[in-house]
Design an enzyme around this catalytic site. Structure first.
Site, PDB file in Angstrom:
ATOM      1  N   CYS A 197      -7.802   2.627   0.786  1.00  0.00           N
ATOM      2  CA  CYS A 197      -8.775   1.600   0.409  1.00  0.00           C
ATOM      3  C   CYS A 197      -8.028   0.328   0.023  1.00  0.00           C
ATOM      4  O   CYS A 197      -7.532   0.190  -1.084  1.00  0.00           O
ATOM      5  CB  CYS A 197      -9.613   2.113  -0.757  1.00  0.00           C
ATOM      6  SG  CYS A 197     -10.892   0.952  -1.232  1.00  0.00           S
ATOM      7  N   ASP A 198      -7.988  -0.624   0.967  1.00  0.00           N
ATOM      8  CA  ASP A 198      -7.203  -1.841   0.747  1.00  0.00           C
ATOM      9  C   ASP A 198      -7.545  -2.593  -0.527  1.00  0.00           C
ATOM     10  O   ASP A 198      -6.663  -3.050  -1.229  1.00  0.00           O
ATOM     11  CB  ASP A 198      -7.398  -2.809   1.928  1.00  0.00           C
ATOM     12  CG  ASP A 198      -6.739  -2.296   3.198  1.00  0.00           C
ATOM     13  OD1 ASP A 198      -5.622  -1.797   3.104  1.00  0.00           O
ATOM     14  OD2 ASP A 198      -7.359  -2.418   4.255  1.00  0.00           O
ATOM     15  N   PRO A 199      -8.833  -2.823  -0.783  1.00  0.00           N
ATOM     16  CA  PRO A 199      -9.101  -3.744  -1.890  1.00  0.00           C
ATOM     17  C   PRO A 199      -9.065  -3.084  -3.273  1.00  0.00           C
ATOM     18  O   PRO A 199      -9.492  -3.702  -4.238  1.00  0.00           O
ATOM     19  CB  PRO A 199     -10.498  -4.283  -1.582  1.00  0.00           C
ATOM     20  CG  PRO A 199     -11.086  -3.377  -0.576  1.00  0.00           C
ATOM     21  CD  PRO A 199     -10.060  -2.448  -0.082  1.00  0.00           C
ATOM     22  N   HIS A 208       0.849  -1.189   0.000  1.00  0.00           N
ATOM     23  CA  HIS A 208       0.000   0.000   0.000  1.00  0.00           C
ATOM     24  C   HIS A 208       0.888   1.244   0.000  1.00  0.00           C
ATOM     25  O   HIS A 208       1.995   1.221   0.518  1.00  0.00           O
ATOM     26  CB  HIS A 208      -0.883   0.020   1.251  1.00  0.00           C
ATOM     27  CG  HIS A 208      -1.943  -1.017   1.238  1.00  0.00           C
ATOM     28  ND1 HIS A 208      -1.651  -2.351   1.381  1.00  0.00           N
ATOM     29  CD2 HIS A 208      -3.290  -0.927   1.096  1.00  0.00           C
ATOM     30  CE1 HIS A 208      -2.787  -3.044   1.323  1.00  0.00           C
ATOM     31  NE2 HIS A 208      -3.787  -2.217   1.153  1.00  0.00           N
TER      32      HIS A 208
END
Lengths: 961, 961
Positions: free
Chosen positions: B476-478, B408
């Site tokens: 936003c991880d996904p 990330h």
């Protein structure tokens, strides 16, 4: 575990197995398979199914997030899942019940669960309705075919509502949803397999992440929401069914369920069928295409096709012995299970090499070309140094997983064993000259060379004493810490290596007349060397230890508190030729003493109850379960095979039949005779409540060996290059039997009878006597009528010597010592008391008659088991009750009682000196008063002065027996 | 989702939250934690708990083999598991029921579930028995403390049996067993965590593989066997309870359960307490030692200790506003949740860096030294190149797992934000000079240098256009497939980088008066450059897109069918200073148009329903769930914060309160106000049935920002180097409020009132006027009494312009166009019809009044939500019913009706030309007849000639508004 009358019965000449209760054998199950899936169907309506994509996957999940797991031994079903349930609402009475039994569990007027060769069928009657539920598969897709036929047996028109309710469960935490597609009359649930790393997306993308339930008849209503369907009533009283009409509820990120409602009105005696398809799918287009299959005609067609497929396995052998149940199993159910193993490799993409080869071995009786093909395929994965990998990769994408990532040292063993069995069955020596590339793809060699390399690898994989290094496991996977440091050795593997060489030498002798003499001698010598090394290193007292750890400790011996004896070490010592029963008659007694139970021989005993860090994971498994001392049938069948080879036919036959759950056996193992499970619970003396319970798992290496026992030994077919020797080994109480079988293209019809007038086997073929019982130059497409006469076998009754007396009379010490001196098994009747009873006695509370009867029953079952092994036994037993003494006289044993008489004051003193025994000295009075007089009829009771020194007591008994 | 009267109530001055029904909010829950465990307690008697060893583990498992998983959002409970159940058998009546509700689900005379600051307490009355069940934890062990007090409220002696039944579940496929230890009065279940590779043994060996249930009072009987306990009756009617006395059954490789029976006889009005301890253990010795804790006095001591622990979080701020529910939340429940996050780091060993820093930020109000310590600890893991890792490793053994293995790009952003908040709160500039080593341990630098390096890393992590590269995710991880090829950029990250620099510049300006001017200018310029680059690249129409993919596609724009707008891009554009509402008044309208729901602002809309391969995993998540368009409170609070910063107090306050499940709100989210969950379901127009449902997950980055909104904006405390400026932002309908708070060691008591006679804020301290509302030179241990007068705010009513008319009148086209021209949100009343209703209409079936009322209620709730955002709205709506027209007049909006009149023949023709609309032309007649005459009272209705060209219709309406 002991049952009066079996709820299991045979039908359709043995091709149907019926169970008439959903509660007596609650885990009884059947299994169906095709090239892409396998389904285990429990009698109560649970189905554990998995399909290949290409690794095993599920489409009906648990209600919580399930760990990735295969169908498990003793597969737990949990409340309400994974179900294929039909709720029925009878409109006239308003009664709601569920079929086949779960989840409402209402008592039904009649219930039959039928395991058929090609399908599962329930026949249920309730409230004058008759229901026939059929479940089957087709030949290649992932579809479950379900049909429900309902018939109104009443004389007037009636209505019912059928709520077909199939579990979908918690599909994924990432995305799951379900809805009804009216145009397809189908519930479609969708999910996304969870992943996090972008590199996993391409795999996840193509998974069959949909589950659907389709019906042929338009559904009155439907529900996809588990929560809305069950409401506060739960699955046992679903709110939605109380309301009558399902709430047409889709789900989005909720647990889905597939429920379809059909309302049916039937005139008197009319019937109607509903068809359902259930399974996984990739997309909606795929489901649309399946729609055309959803009607009764197609279903019937699939049933016929699938029956044809399964019936391929039948017919090689038709067995007609006095044991009718065994006939059914040998003729239908064993071949069926062997076919499953051999045709689809247990639905794995990387079967363990040992399984792959042994499963291929089972195919020699069904389709020997499959055996040949697989042998050669396995050899393509052999390293040029001779080593076979831990698993055989069946597809280009497959990889070694789970246990196949743990280095095992035994895989090379199986090659020559399987090859020998193949050659004996087919005579096809051309296989030996076939040229096969090695895994490196650079070099290649003939099959003969491949086998030689495999054996040489084994011969070299030994320590400086010539013992086989075990690495992190041999045949026994979880024995992972014996040799992980590189030093530990395995007795089994040493024997097995010797036996593998023995098989190769036999191949050379039988099928390779021009084999290089130097090589022949090399293998003969190596085998001898291995056997000698093993004999020196592993023998400990009267049996063989199981291995020597990295730190030099010999284990599996009398010195161990747990894991004293391992069955495989003893069986394979016999196979390898290290020892024979003739040389070591006490070996059998020791095996019986330590490993025999009414459910068969345990793989080791006592089961480990705590970690032994130089043995490994096996000791951490649950005691009595799986490799940790269960009746592991794969090991038990090796023992049976070895006994047959030793000529101990009665004993071998007993081991063989004891692993099949025949209804006639009177033993409830929660298992039907439709397959042999991989194990029954062991730890018979440690955890008697659970002992004998079946794993209900149908994946096992047992089957091919079981078939070999039947074909090679009971039927006695021993293949030669140019013919066959037929030397049947009959249990001594069989007066004869017959069988017919296909062999090398010809049909053999064999009749065997005993004849009091002969002393050795006489064999004729089409009326002509056969020298050495050998028929040479078999012609394909020919019928041979073989008649065999066998001499009678004198029946010897095993002896049961009962040392009786009250507490303190010395019966235990006498019996133990006597057993040891007379090559007998020692049995202590007290070992059969329950924990509860021992506590009662310790608290000074006498046991009641009811309990005592139960205790004697358990003990009798065990004594009978010893009798079947022709095992002489010494029993220490109080002998209080005359009726119990009488029961022992009916067990078919040659019984003698020795009553140790000791005066009350001496008894009291002896008891007061004891510390550890659970018996309360105050109970003595109760025992003395309970001791029922020896009646005059009891002439087999000898009174012995129990106050003599031990040695004298024993001598006086020995004089009498 | 809309409720008449709330089952939730406040007690104990807001420190108790009571729920009076087990069925109305079936997933309502509370949570407790300590340094080693966390437990989420559902009101019906389910408990999801996990403990650290050191990674999260469970001791109460699913009935099948569970996947390794954390407590999940919308954690599914499944029938009967994981339960802490008390079955009660009343001897007088024979009635059996279960407490607190599961698994028998019998209606109880009264039920109260109390979420307390430090414990969970049920108060239940049934059959004149009163039951008090208390659950709490201690400060550091893994023990669950349960006590059950039962009181006989009757006037005579009575008996009952209590069967305490706690789930243990399927512990392991390798080994599991359970038994009762009478000497400990405890059920002990044991297992071996499954593994295969020898190298995993050392880890497995030390796991706490035992689960136990201990009781203080001697158990009458017990059962460890799930199967024997439930029998055929299942958990809803366990066979063992029917029998009365439990069967004392141990298990060996069966599913264990812990059931203890206690028989209690109570005189009239007498009571008795039972104490239970439940949890994991390593060995029996450990359990023996715990025995000394199992009595009521110890339990009471633990309760007091734990209360003290939790109460540490209370007291910094005492908030006393007109919104009583909000006061309770601000004073107790928010600090409690912040304390959980900040004190134990969500019980993870590798918290994501962004969570770790933001959670530390929440501690500035509770214990600012913790914030400082954690900031510095995080910096020890910063690379010398400035980059912070994906997660902060809290122990030496910890490793980056799961999502922390996905790269990330945002972690550096949070440093200066948290630091600024810390400095404003504490004025502790010494932190800036602290020297901290980098992760390489070779180099080190001051905190100032660390922050500079972090910012420079962000400035350099940009593409050639100056936009921030997203890698495989930002906040936003996904969003993992936007930039995994190395090119994709994120608008949010670009704005966030600019905002991080802005915060640093503010720190320099406020707290570093001697900061290097060249560096200052470097950051100013970089910020400007980033903002300009973002403005050029991401603006699309009236809002900002969310990013540009690896292949150069700008997404999150009007062109997208799904994921048209992302909230974070808009919020952070405001924060970064790229744009202001003053410059872009239409931006708010667009946000309201796309993202507003009665449950708050969704994170994106419409939610994705299918994979978008250049955006990634977020699009595969369930629509409306989690990042895929839920009301993700962490994103919503950013928006609230941005609105406060923009001075839009009413709107900001509405966002803030809408995320707290206040009982007064009239909206049932299946959530108590004891914590703010990480999300409520979104996809309001796509999946209205599920919209608004709480995740019930208490792990969320929302909390620290929510506290900042309260402290910095509502209370208006803006910290300066040498003092504070106090500028409260009050919702316009508050006439004043008061609060007291600890700040820099002093106690501030603040009273705020509105005064009609002033035009700007006037502030006094201890009676002395403060220039610029600033109090300088705050002295610790001093009390300051602050009085603030604020001017009145003119209330502006948002306008609701309703375009009415029957089908075909053109109302939709007119309303849509009008909304666009007048900066209003367009609402189509038809969008609030259910799927069912649309199908009815398409089939020509008129809707009934009952349904229509329901429809108008939904619509009204939505319009009210827009009103709260002061949003002008244009509604297309048939207006058939006078009573419905009247309802819209009561919503607090400035309502105007425009009735489009079109003759019937023209209407018919228009309808026949339509193809896609769901309305059946035959329904026109029904509509025309249903259209209730405009009454003379309805003077707000203007009749418009609907046959004019569209532009003219619109102009004639615009002239009138």
């Amino acid at each position: 575990m002991y049952i009066q009358s079996s709820p299991i019965s045979w039908g359709n000449k043995g091709k149907t197995i019926s169970l008439n209760s959903p509660t007596e054998l609650p885990k009884a199950s059947h299994f169906l398979w095709n090239k892409n899936m396998v389904a285990q169907v429990n009698c109560r309506g649970y189905v554990i199914s998995q399909f290949m994509q290409p690794e095993p996957a599920k489409y009906s999940h648990g209600p919580n997030l399930e760990a990735k797991t295969f169908i498990q031994p003793e597969q737990p079903f949990y409340t309400e899942h994974p179900g294929r349930f039909f709720y029925i609402k009878d409109h006239a009475t308003g009664e709601v019940f569920s079929l086949p039994y779960e989840p409402m569990r209402k008592t039904l007027d009649s219930f039959v669960f039928n395991a058929e060769m090609s399908e599962v069928r329930w026949q249920i009657k309730h409230l004058s309705w008759r229901f026939d539920i059929i479940f089957n598969l087709d030949l290649e897709t992932n579809l479950e075919y379900w049909s429900l036929d309902v018939k109104n047996s009443d004389d007037s028109e009636r209505k019912l509502s059928i709520y077909t309710c199939f579990s979908i469960g918690y599909m994924s935490w990432m995305n799951q949803a379900a809805t009804f597609k009216p145009e397809l009359n189908t519930i479609v649930a969708s999910s996304v397999t969870a992943y996090q790393k972008v590199e996993d997306y391409p795999t996840v993308k193509n998974l069959n992440d949909k589950t659907f339930l389709m019906s042929d008849k338009k559904a009155t209503s439907w529900c996809c929401s588990f929560a809305d369907f069950v409401g506060e009533g739960g699955l046992t009283q679903p709110d939605a069914i109380q309301h009558g009409v399902l709430p047409s509820k889709t789900v989005n990120y909720e647990t889905p369920i597939a429920v379809l409602q059909h309302d049916v009105t039937l005139e008197k005696h009319a019937n109607e069928s509903l068809c359902f398809l259930f399974g996984p799918a990739n997309n909606i287009e795929e489901i649309s295409e399946i729609k055309s299959k959803c009607h009764l005609a197609y279903f019937n067609n699939v049933r016929a096709e699938y029956l044809n497929y399964v019936q391929q396995c039948v017919g090689n052998l038709h067995f007609d012995s006095p044991n009718v149940g065994l006939n059914h199993v040998v003729n239908y159910w064993l071949p069926r299970q062997a076919f499953y193993h051999g045709d689809v490799n247990r639905l794995s993409t990387d079967p363990q090499t040992r399984n792959y080869l042994q499963d291929a071995m089972g195919m020699i009786y069904l389709s020997p070309s499959v055996t040949r093909e697989r042998l050669i395929f396995a050899l393509t994965q052999q390293q040029a140094n001779g080593e076979l990998p831990d698993g055989i990769l069946l597809t280009d994408e497959a990889e070694l997983k789970y246990i196949n990532q743990v280095p095992h040292a035994d895989h090379n063993v199986w090659l020559s064993l399987v090859l020998l069995a193949y050659l004996e069955q087919t005579g096809d020596t051309s296989v030996l000259d076939e040229v096969v590339a090695y895994a490196d793809k650079k070099s290649s060699g003939t099959v003969t060379e491949h086998v030689e390399k495999a054996l040489d690898w084994l011969i070299n994989n030994t320590d400086r004493n010539g013992l086989s290094l075990i690495a992190q496991g041999d045949w026994c996977d979880p024995m992972n810490m014996v040799g992980y440091k590189g030093k530990g050795v395995s007795s089994w593997l040493t024997f097995a290596t010797a036996y593998a060489i023995k098989c190769w030498v036999k191949i050379c002798d039988q099928f390779l007349p021009t084999y290089n003499a130097k090589k022949h001698s090399h293998y003969q010598t190596s085998m001898q060397y291995l056997n000698n090394a093993a004999l020196n290193a592993f023998q400990s007292g009267k049996w063989f230890g199981r291995g020597i750890t990295d730190d030099g400790r010999l284990f599996g011996t009398e010195k161990d508190a747990e894991g004293k004896m391992f069955l495989n070490a003893q069986s394979w010592a016999m196979l390898s030729g290290v020892t024979t029963i003739a040389e070591q008659p006490e070996a059998l007694t020791q095996i019986n003493q330590h490993l025999l139970t009414p459910y068969g021989y345990t793989m080791l005993a006592p089961s480990y109850t705590k970690m032994v860090e130089d043995v490994g994971r096996i000791t951490q498994k649950s005691p009595g379960v799986s490799e940790n001392g269960s009746v592991y049938n794969h090991a038990a069948i090796f023992y049976a095979y070895a006994l047959f080879e030793q000529g101990l036919t009665d004993q071998a036959f007993d081991v063989l039949t004891r692993m099949i759950a025949l209804p006639e056996s009177g033993i409830n193992r929660d298992q039907l005779p439709n397959f042999v499970p991989n194990y029954y619970r062991g730890a018979y003396f440690q955890f008697p409540d659970y002992a004998g319970r079946s794993s209900n798992l149908f994946n096992t290496g047992t089957i091919s060996w079981l078939m070999r026992c039947v074909n090679e030994h009971l039927c006695g077919f021993k293949g030669l290059t140019n013919g066959v020797e037929i030397s049947p080994q009959l249990p001594s109480d069989w007066q004869g039997f017959g069988f017919s079988r296909q062999y090398r293209g010809a049909l053999f019809t064999v009749e065997i009878i005993r004849d009091a007038n002969i002393e050795q086997q006489q064999t004729s073929c089409n009326g002509r006597a056969l020298a050495q019982n050998r028929l040479l130059n078999i012609k394909p497409d020919t019928s041979y009528k073989i008649e065999i006469k066998l001499p009678y076998v004198a029946r010897t009754q095993a002896k049961l010597c009962i040392i009786m007396g009250v507490s303190g009379s010395g019966k235990t010490a006498v019996a133990k010592s006597l057993a040891s001196q007379c090559n007998s098994v020692f049995v202590d009747a007290d070992d059969f008391h329950s924990e509860w009873a021992k506590k009662q006695m310790a608290q000074g509370i006498p046991l009641d008659d009811n309990y005592r009867d139960h205790w004697i029953t358990k003990l009798s079952t065990y004594l009978t088991t010893l009798r079947c092994q022709k095992q002489n036994t010494v029993l220490a037993y109080s002998g209080l009750k005359q009726k119990h003494r009488e029961r022992f006289r009916t067990l078919g044993l040659d019984v003698r009682y020795f009553n140790l008489k000791v005066s009350e004051p001496i008894l009291k003193q002896r008891l007061q000196n004891r510390e550890t025994h659970f018996f309360d000295p105050n109970l003595l009075a109760s025992q003395l008063s309970s001791m029922e007089q020896i009646t005059t009829d009891e002439q087999d009771v000898v009174h012995i002065d129990g106050t003599q020194p031990l040695e004298e007591v024993i001598n006086s008994i020995k004089d009498l027996i």
